[in-house]
Every structure is written in structure tokens, then in C-alpha cells.
Design a protein around this motif. Structure first.
Motif, mmCIF file in Angstrom:
data_model
loop_
_atom_site.group_PDB
_atom_site.id
_atom_site.type_symbol
_atom_site.label_atom_id
_atom_site.label_comp_id
_atom_site.label_asym_id
_atom_site.label_seq_id
_atom_site.Cartn_x
_atom_site.Cartn_y
_atom_site.Cartn_z
ATOM 1 N N ASP A 182 92.678 14.037 -13.224
ATOM 2 C CA ASP A 182 93.382 15.096 -13.948
ATOM 3 C C ASP A 182 92.453 16.236 -14.352
ATOM 4 O O ASP A 182 92.764 17.407 -14.210
ATOM 5 N N ASN A 183 91.293 15.861 -14.882
ATOM 6 C CA ASN A 183 90.389 16.828 -15.486
ATOM 7 C C ASN A 183 89.005 16.203 -15.604
ATOM 8 O O ASN A 183 88.783 15.061 -15.181
ATOM 9 N N LEU A 184 88.081 16.949 -16.194
ATOM 10 C CA LEU A 184 86.699 16.482 -16.326
ATOM 11 C C LEU A 184 86.613 15.237 -17.205
ATOM 12 O O LEU A 184 85.814 14.333 -16.947
ATOM 13 N N GLU A 185 87.455 15.171 -18.233
ATOM 14 C CA GLU A 185 87.454 14.002 -19.119
ATOM 15 C C GLU A 185 87.831 12.735 -18.351
ATOM 16 O O GLU A 185 87.200 11.689 -18.512
ATOM 17 N N SER A 186 88.847 12.823 -17.496
ATOM 18 C CA SER A 186 89.266 11.633 -16.757
ATOM 19 C C SER A 186 88.242 11.242 -15.694
ATOM 20 O O SER A 186 88.094 10.060 -15.380
ATOM 21 N N VAL A 187 87.519 12.221 -15.144
ATOM 22 C CA VAL A 187 86.427 11.904 -14.224
ATOM 23 C C VAL A 187 85.371 11.083 -14.953
ATOM 24 O O VAL A 187 84.933 10.026 -14.465
ATOM 25 N N GLY A 188 84.961 11.566 -16.140
ATOM 26 C CA GLY A 188 83.942 10.873 -16.910
ATOM 27 C C GLY A 188 84.387 9.479 -17.339
ATOM 28 O O GLY A 188 83.606 8.515 -17.279
ATOM 29 N N TYR A 189 85.642 9.366 -17.753
ATOM 30 C CA TYR A 189 86.155 8.072 -18.201
ATOM 31 C C TYR A 189 86.201 7.091 -17.025
ATOM 32 O O TYR A 189 85.810 5.917 -17.170
ATOM 33 N N SER A 190 86.668 7.541 -15.889
ATOM 34 C CA SER A 190 86.765 6.676 -14.709
ATOM 35 C C SER A 190 85.387 6.201 -14.262
ATOM 36 O O SER A 190 85.185 5.022 -13.919
ATOM 37 N N GLU A 238 71.134 7.398 -6.654
ATOM 38 C CA GLU A 238 71.273 7.560 -5.207
ATOM 39 C C GLU A 238 71.691 6.253 -4.520
ATOM 40 O O GLU A 238 72.191 6.277 -3.393
ATOM 41 N N ASN A 239 71.470 5.119 -5.175
ATOM 42 C CA ASN A 239 71.825 3.830 -4.585
ATOM 43 C C ASN A 239 73.134 3.274 -5.127
ATOM 44 O O ASN A 239 73.529 2.169 -4.763
ATOM 45 N N ARG A 240 73.789 4.018 -6.000
ATOM 46 C CA ARG A 240 75.060 3.552 -6.553
ATOM 47 C C ARG A 240 76.174 3.802 -5.538
ATOM 48 O O ARG A 240 76.236 4.848 -4.899
ATOM 49 N N MET A 241 77.080 2.834 -5.418
ATOM 50 C CA MET A 241 78.123 2.916 -4.403
ATOM 51 C C MET A 241 79.345 3.708 -4.857
ATOM 52 O O MET A 241 80.300 3.873 -4.099
ATOM 53 N N PHE A 242 79.353 4.159 -6.099
ATOM 54 C CA PHE A 242 80.393 5.087 -6.535
ATOM 55 C C PHE A 242 79.718 6.256 -7.236
ATOM 56 O O PHE A 242 78.589 6.155 -7.712
ATOM 57 N N SER A 243 80.420 7.386 -7.270
ATOM 58 C CA SER A 243 79.822 8.576 -7.868
ATOM 59 C C SER A 243 80.921 9.464 -8.429
ATOM 60 O O SER A 243 82.106 9.123 -8.396
ATOM 61 N N GLN A 244 80.499 10.605 -8.946
ATOM 62 C CA GLN A 244 81.443 11.596 -9.461
ATOM 63 C C GLN A 244 81.070 12.954 -8.882
ATOM 64 O O GLN A 244 79.951 13.150 -8.391
ATOM 65 N N PHE A 258 84.935 9.883 -7.838
ATOM 66 C CA PHE A 258 85.879 10.427 -8.814
ATOM 67 C C PHE A 258 85.589 11.919 -8.907
ATOM 68 O O PHE A 258 84.467 12.317 -9.239
ATOM 69 N N ALA A 259 86.584 12.746 -8.610
ATOM 70 C CA ALA A 259 86.303 14.167 -8.451
ATOM 71 C C ALA A 259 87.388 15.044 -9.060
ATOM 72 O O ALA A 259 88.540 14.635 -9.211
ATOM 73 N N THR A 260 86.979 16.251 -9.408
ATOM 74 C CA THR A 260 87.931 17.318 -9.677
ATOM 75 C C THR A 260 88.130 18.076 -8.364
ATOM 76 O O THR A 260 87.552 17.721 -7.331
ATOM 77 N N VAL A 261 88.916 19.134 -8.412
ATOM 78 C CA VAL A 261 89.148 19.921 -7.193
ATOM 79 C C VAL A 261 87.895 20.650 -6.735
ATOM 80 O O VAL A 261 87.906 21.305 -5.689
ATOM 81 N N ALA A 262 86.800 20.537 -7.493
ATOM 82 C CA ALA A 262 85.531 21.122 -7.053
ATOM 83 C C ALA A 262 85.080 20.508 -5.735
ATOM 84 O O ALA A 262 84.365 21.147 -4.955
ATOM 85 N N LEU A 263 85.491 19.261 -5.473
ATOM 86 C CA LEU A 263 85.234 18.642 -4.183
ATOM 87 C C LEU A 263 86.383 19.062 -3.275
ATOM 88 O O LEU A 263 87.406 18.394 -3.189
ATOM 89 N N GLY A 264 86.198 20.216 -2.638
ATOM 90 C CA GLY A 264 87.359 20.828 -2.036
ATOM 91 C C GLY A 264 87.186 21.429 -0.677
ATOM 92 O O GLY A 264 86.794 20.774 0.272
ATOM 93 N N MET A 265 87.472 22.732 -0.606
ATOM 94 C CA MET A 265 87.609 23.438 0.660
ATOM 95 C C MET A 265 86.399 23.272 1.571
ATOM 96 O O MET A 265 85.264 23.254 1.119
ATOM 97 N N GLY A 266 86.718 23.178 2.856
ATOM 98 C CA GLY A 266 85.655 23.109 3.850
ATOM 99 C C GLY A 266 85.004 21.747 3.966
ATOM 100 O O GLY A 266 84.085 21.566 4.764
ATOM 101 N N LEU A 267 85.472 20.781 3.189
ATOM 102 C CA LEU A 267 84.885 19.447 3.216
ATOM 103 C C LEU A 267 85.323 18.737 4.492
ATOM 104 O O LEU A 267 86.505 18.513 4.716
ATOM 105 N N ASN A 268 84.362 18.389 5.327
ATOM 106 C CA ASN A 268 84.654 17.688 6.578
ATOM 107 C C ASN A 268 83.840 16.408 6.595
ATOM 108 O O ASN A 268 82.693 16.388 7.031
ATOM 109 N N VAL A 269 84.438 15.332 6.073
ATOM 110 C CA VAL A 269 83.721 14.065 5.947
ATOM 111 C C VAL A 269 84.531 12.994 6.677
ATOM 112 O O VAL A 269 85.475 12.423 6.128
#
Length: 365
Positions: A197-205, A227-233, A261-272
Motif C-alpha cells: 500500500d505504502n512505505l509503512e506497509s513495506v517496512g512492516y512486511s 546482500e545474502n538475504r533472500m528477501f528484500s525491500q 516488498f516494494a512500492t511503485v518505485a520498482l516500476g517502469m522499464g523493469l525487465n527481470v
């Protein structure tokens, strides 16, 4: 060489065309060193002299910076520029009115270079939007090349979540299921982007997963670094180093990072290509955003999943920017979600030709 203008128009960096990250193995160089090897800073005079094959720029740089405008109108650029391409052109409609007004003035480039081809690219615009964008860009004799935007390999599903009055419980219910699957599969967990939803929910998750998994969250328990953690934000305030690390990892065929866990900052042009699942904790405000974000899964053609959660607060009519069509989409429990989405974009037929239960949640039920 490809050249990237900085947003102020006072400098640039260049990159040899054809250089890719996979030309060096992971053992040869770390993420921080790759940019130093590939990119090099150059003075703005290098750009003025036309020493690069490709020039990339923010709209603000081209439209708002007088020196850059003077350069574009100068003899060298008028002679050398042979085409202009505007990628993700739908952002003119989304951002051009209030957020980044220079987007809505990109038509000036058509006036500055009236005798060369101009190309505009988007994967998420309706037919009506395309005509409006052509007008904004001051295009003449426009030819439209339109393809069906369906992603037949993505299974779409919509689920209810707890109301907003359950401030943390609404997240716990979702995160509990995710963390259990993560514990069971670890490095076999399907690569997943969770749009929060927002930055708060990213941090909480992120904190929830850290507390739940402990040392099991690391690829190497003896080297418990970020760098070795299997989840990130991922969000706009995250450090540049960690943003680069996340993108670099997700770009690999089998990334160490399995959950973002991301906001829409992880967005356009992302080709993964490795991403197998998109989860929305809250519906995007428009169908365009929804299509854009779920399209980040299944880029290699592999089966993928898009799950969107919502509650009544998420689709209330007074939610800022919410398109009524998004509300209709969220509430649809009877007809095919894929067909409903495609009808919005002006297409009557789906590209999906598999088993009915693999199409969407509504078709399955």
C-alpha cells in the motif's frame, strides 16, 4: 556509445553499446564495480559535439534546460539526430498534468525536429488514449501499430482482505501465508514482487519476515549480510547501493533474492525474466497500472501468477485517482478477468488457449 544526460543537463555518462552484465561472471565483479567498469562520466561538451549514437534523457532535461534546448536547435544536433523515441509514453497522461509537467510538453521535440521519424511506445494505453497522446506529442500522419496486450501465461486472481480498521491484522493474514510458503521452499520459493500500500506497509512486511525467518532468511547462515538475504525491500528512500543490488539480483536467471516488498518505485522499464508472481496488497488505481505491474511476471514465457487483494476501503469512490473500471474489475466474481481487462483496452479476444482453470480465478471457480 550510448549517452545518458543527467537531469540538470550539466553532465553525462556513457556506456559502450552491447555491454551486458552477464559478460562478467558473478565471481569476477560485484554489483558496485559493474557501473564503474561500464559507465564513464563525460563533460556536456562531449554531447554537444555529437559523439554518441544514442542519447537518453529525462523530459525535464530536454524541455526545461535552456542550454540543452539551445544545443538541440544547434547545427550539430539538427544534422545528426535521425529519430526520436519516447518510451513509456502513457506516463504523459499519468504524470504530465501535475507531477512532472515536462512530460506533457514533449511535443516540443516534434517542432524542434520536424523532418525526422518520431516513435512513441507503450504497452498500456487504450485506443482513445493513443489518439490523445498523439495530439499531445504534436504528431502528424501518425501510423498506429497495435498488438493485443494479453499475457496468456499469467494466471490472474482477486481475493478479499481484512478491512483497514484491522490495521496490522490485515497484513498479518497475508504475510502469514507468504512466510509459511517461504519457510517451506526457501531458495525454491517462486520469485515474487509484492506491491504494498505504502512505505509503512513495506517496512512492516519486511520486519515481519525478518522476525519470522531469522537466520533461515539467508543464503549463507555464516554470512548474514543484506546482500545474502533472500528477501528484500525496494522504495524511493532505499539506498542506491541496495537498489542496484536488488535489480542486479532480479536480472539473474536464478536470483538469490526470492521475495521483494516494494512500492511503485520498482516500476517502469523493469525487465527481470525470473519473476514468477506479482502480488498486490491493494488494487492499483487504474487498469493501466494493473496491466503494467502484472506484466513484470513471466517475462521468459514461464507460467506466472498475479494475485490482487482488496477490501471495501480500497475501492471506495472517494479514493484519490481510483478509476471506476478498477472498482468493477475488483468486484467481478462471475466473468473472466482476462476478458474484462482486454475489453477495457479495446480487444475482444484473449490470446489464452489453455485449460479453463488456468486462465483466472473466476474461470477456475
Amino acid at each position: 556509445m550510448a549517452c545518458f544526460l543527467d537531469i540538470e543537463g550539466t553532465g553525462a555518462s556513457t556506456c559502450p553499446i552491447g555491454i551486458h552484465r552477464d559478460e562478467k561472471s558473478d565471481e569476477d565483479v560485484d554489483d558496485a564495480d559493474i557501473n564503474d567498469i561500464i559507465f564513464s562520466n563525460v563533460p556536456i561538451e562531449n554531447v554537444r559535439e555529437g559523439n554518441n549514437c544514442y542519447l537518453y534523457s529525462h523530459p525535464e532535461t530536454l524541455i526545461d534546460k535552456k542550454e540543452i534546448g539551445k544545443m538541440l536547435r544547434g547545427r550539430t544536433m539538427q544534422k545528426l539526430v535521425c529519430a526520436i523515441a519516447v518510451d513509456e509514453v502513457h506516463m504523459i497522461s499519468e504524470w504530465g498534468k501535475e507531477f512532472r509537467k515536462s512530460f506533457s510538453r514533449l511535443g516540443q521535440l516534434t517542432s524542434i525536429f520536424p523532418n525526422i521519424p518520431h516513435l512513441a511506445l507503450t504497452a498500456t494505453s487504450t485506443t482513445a488514449d493513443l489518439k490523445l497522446l498523439s495530439k499531445t506529442l504534436d504528431f502528424r500522419e501518425t501510423h498506429y501499430i497495435i498488438a493485443n496486450p494479453d499475457h496468456p501465461n499469467i494466471f490472474m486472481e482477486i481475493r478479499r482482505r481484512l478491512p483497514n480498521i484491522k490495521k496490522f491484522e490485515k497484513y498479518d493474514a497475508l504475510l502469514g501465508e507468504i512466510s509459511q510458503e517461504f519457510e517451506d521452499k526457501l531458495q525454491e520459493f517462486p520469485v515474487t514482487i509484492v506491491y504494498c500500500d505504502n512505505l509503512e506497509s513495506v517496512g512492516y512486511s519486511y520486519a515481519y519476515m525478518h522476525h519470522t525467518l531469522g537466520e533461515r532468511a539467508y543464503c549463507d547462515k555464516d554470512n548474514q549480510t543484506p546482500e545474502n538475504r533472500m528477501f528484500s525491500q525496494y522504495h524511493k528512500d532505499y539506498t542506491s547501493k541496495m537498489k542496484s543490488h536488488v535489480i542486479s539480483e532480479l536480472s539473474k536467471p536464478n536470483p538469490r533474492i526470492r521475495l521483494i516488498f516494494a512500492t511503485v518505485a520498482l516500476g517502469m522499464g523493469l525487465n527481470v525474466p525470473a519473476v514468477n508472481r506479482i502480488i498486490h496488497f491493494r488494487p492499483p488505481t487504474t487498469m493501466e497500472k494493473y496491466l503494467q505491474e502484472i506484466g513484470r511476471a513471466g517475462r521468459s514465457g514461464q507460467p506466472a501468477t498475479a494475485i490482487m487483494f482488496f477490501n471495501n476501503n480500497d475501492i471506495t469512490s472517494n479514493r484519490k485517482g481510483l478509476d471506476p473500471k478498477m472498482r468493477e474489475f475488483a468486484l467481478n466474481t462471475s466473468t473472466c478477468l482476462r476478458i474484462q481487462m482486454l475489453l477495457y483496452f479495446g480487444f475482444k479476444e484473449s490470446l489464452f488457449n489453455g485449460q479453463k482453470e488456468l486462465c483466472c480465478g473466476n474461470c477456475r471457480s
